[in-house]
Design an enzyme around this catalytic site. Structure first.
Site, mmCIF file in Angstrom:
data_model
loop_
_atom_site.group_PDB
_atom_site.id
_atom_site.type_symbol
_atom_site.label_atom_id
_atom_site.label_comp_id
_atom_site.label_asym_id
_atom_site.label_seq_id
_atom_site.Cartn_x
_atom_site.Cartn_y
_atom_site.Cartn_z
ATOM 1 N N CYS A 159 0.866 -0.960 -0.191
ATOM 2 C CA CYS A 159 -0.285 0.199 0.213
ATOM 3 C C CYS A 159 1.065 1.627 -0.028
ATOM 4 O O CYS A 159 0.823 2.282 -0.189
ATOM 5 C CB CYS A 159 -1.066 0.195 1.225
ATOM 6 N N HIS A 299 -3.009 7.331 2.482
ATOM 7 C CA HIS A 299 -3.738 5.935 2.275
ATOM 8 C C HIS A 299 -5.581 5.469 2.505
ATOM 9 O O HIS A 299 -5.219 5.689 3.966
ATOM 10 C CB HIS A 299 -2.459 5.166 2.459
ATOM 11 N N ASN A 329 -10.564 -0.048 0.592
ATOM 12 C CA ASN A 329 -8.521 -0.003 0.258
ATOM 13 C C ASN A 329 -7.707 -0.839 -0.590
ATOM 14 O O ASN A 329 -8.010 -1.546 -1.281
ATOM 15 C CB ASN A 329 -7.656 -0.679 1.534
#
Ligand code: COA
Length: 372
Positions: A159, A299, A329
């Protein structure tokens, strides 16, 4: 001006910012886990000016998967997903879409928006931890599908991948070794989560985002950035099977060992530490106050992680851009997809300072204060 003049890398010894030491860090349970939870990042930061983001593009697959669909299908506790994460829905790629397909669609949008000739793209970086194949790289597939004449390579930092790719592409542009760099973050997480795993599956979605980097003024670029890694926490978020250490076998697949595995509670505790500390460090090193930053794009993992950072750092809600409610996500795509949406809504303009922060498996993190 020689772009080289604007590159300054600072050594750890230059850093005077007081980041709380491990002894001040809250960990609730002593023992082995405590060691893994300590934020062990260095205080090194870098600066890289003379880079501009010429355009951003994004692609979200058509299929919308709502929380209630997952709750009904897998028996998840009603309301749990939104209550614990803020996520209401996510997108899933179609069966015939691979990560490279999503990446290509995001890249095409960025190329169209910039109005550039794709023949001028001379570098292609794809951040992904869900590649089409283990080999060859997804970047090579994207290069072929777009018909580019450019070196192409994948970066894997989960990520944090887009932040690593952005910083890498920016080095090429700042040195003049790339005139037009295409930096993509793309992931199809729906293929690697165990569908019925309530603590993992509903958190993730699929998407791609792309940025075109080109030489900017001496005022534009990464005013300050930090990339970090702590492999001691590697088992907190991993896919234990399928690589060379533990090749896939029928037994391991039957046991579900090939799926993404996450120690969510400890990842959460690590994330709230690392996010606040790395953002605080980058702002202080850049001598920039929260009020000077136009937009914070973190994020999009969990609204509670973002809320915690806002509270600790004193960031007002109007300076934070979130879209996790509708996309979940999306790993390496998370930051460029959010940036694209924010830019299209007029929330980012030339000259603005934008703070981006990615974090995830590795463990890795990447924070960049970018002057647009
Ligand atoms: C998976 C998840 C939704 C499960 O949620 P949950 O079971 O309700 O657990 P919580 O997130 O509330 O709690 C995790 C821990 O953080 C603690 N915590 C929560 N908010 C906190 C805060 N503001 N400050 C300090 N600690 C906090 C909780 O007390 C808990 O610790 P404990 O187990 O010792 O009691 C959640 O843990 C999560 O989102 N984890 C991170 C997932 C993620 O972002 N992954 C991708 C990274 S790229």
């Amino acid at each position: 001006m020689n772009p080289q003049d604007s590159i300054a890398q600072e050594s750890a010894a230059d850093i005077t910012v007081d980041v709380p030491g491990p002894e001040k860090r809250a960990v609730s349970t002593p023992g082995k886990d405590e060691q893994r939870l300590l934020f062990r990042g260095s205080r090194r930061t870098c600066r890289l000016m003379g880079v501009g983001i010429q355009s951003i593009g994004a692609y979200l697959p058509d299929r919308i998967v709502t929380n209630s669909e997952l709750e009904t299908q897998y028996g998840f506790e009603p309301g749990w997903i939104e209550r614990r994460t803020g996520i209401q829905q996510r997108r899933y790629a179609a069966d015939d879409e691979g990560t490279s397909d999503l990446a290509v669609k995001a890249a095409r949008q960025a190329i169209t928006k910039a109005g550039v000739n794709k023949a001028d793209i001379d570098l292609l970086l794809v951040a992904t931890f869900t590649p089409d194949f283990t080999c060859p790289s997804t970047a090579c597939l994207v290069q072929e599908k777009l018909g580019l004449d450019a070196p192409a390579v994948d970066l894997q930092a989960a990520c944090s991948g887009f932040m690593y790719a952005l910083a890498t592409g920016a080095q090429y542009v700042a040195t003049g070794n790339s005139k037009l760099a295409l930096v993509i973050g793309a992931d199809i997480n729906s293929r690697i989560v165990k569908p019925g795993d309530q603590g993992v599956a509903p958190l993730f979605g699929d998407a791609a985002g792309a940025a075109l980097l080109t030489a900017g003024t001496s005022e534009q670029g990464l005013v300050c950035y930090q990339l970090g890694a702590d492999g001691a926490g590697s088992s907190m978020l991993d896919r234990p099977v399928g690589g060379t250490s533990r090749p896939m076998t029928a037994e391991l697949i039957a046991a579900g060992q090939h799926y993404l595995k996450m120690d969510g509670r400890n990842v959460f505790k690590w994330a709230i530490q690392v996010v606040t500390e790395t953002i605080d460090l980058v702002l202080k090193k850049a001598d920039v106050d929260v009020s000077d930053v136009k937009l914070f794009v973190l994020h999009q993992a969990n609204i509670r992680i973002i809320d915690h950072a806002m509270k600790v750092l004193g960031i007002p809600p109007e300076k934070v851009f979130n879209n996790l409610q509708l996309v979940g996500n999306t790993s390496a795509a998370s930051i460029p997809v959010a940036l694209n949406e924010a830019y299209d809504q007029g929330k980012i303009e030339s000259g603005d300072l934008v703070l981006m922060c990615g974090f995830g498996a590795g463990l890795t993190w990447g924070t960049g204060l970018f002057r647009w």
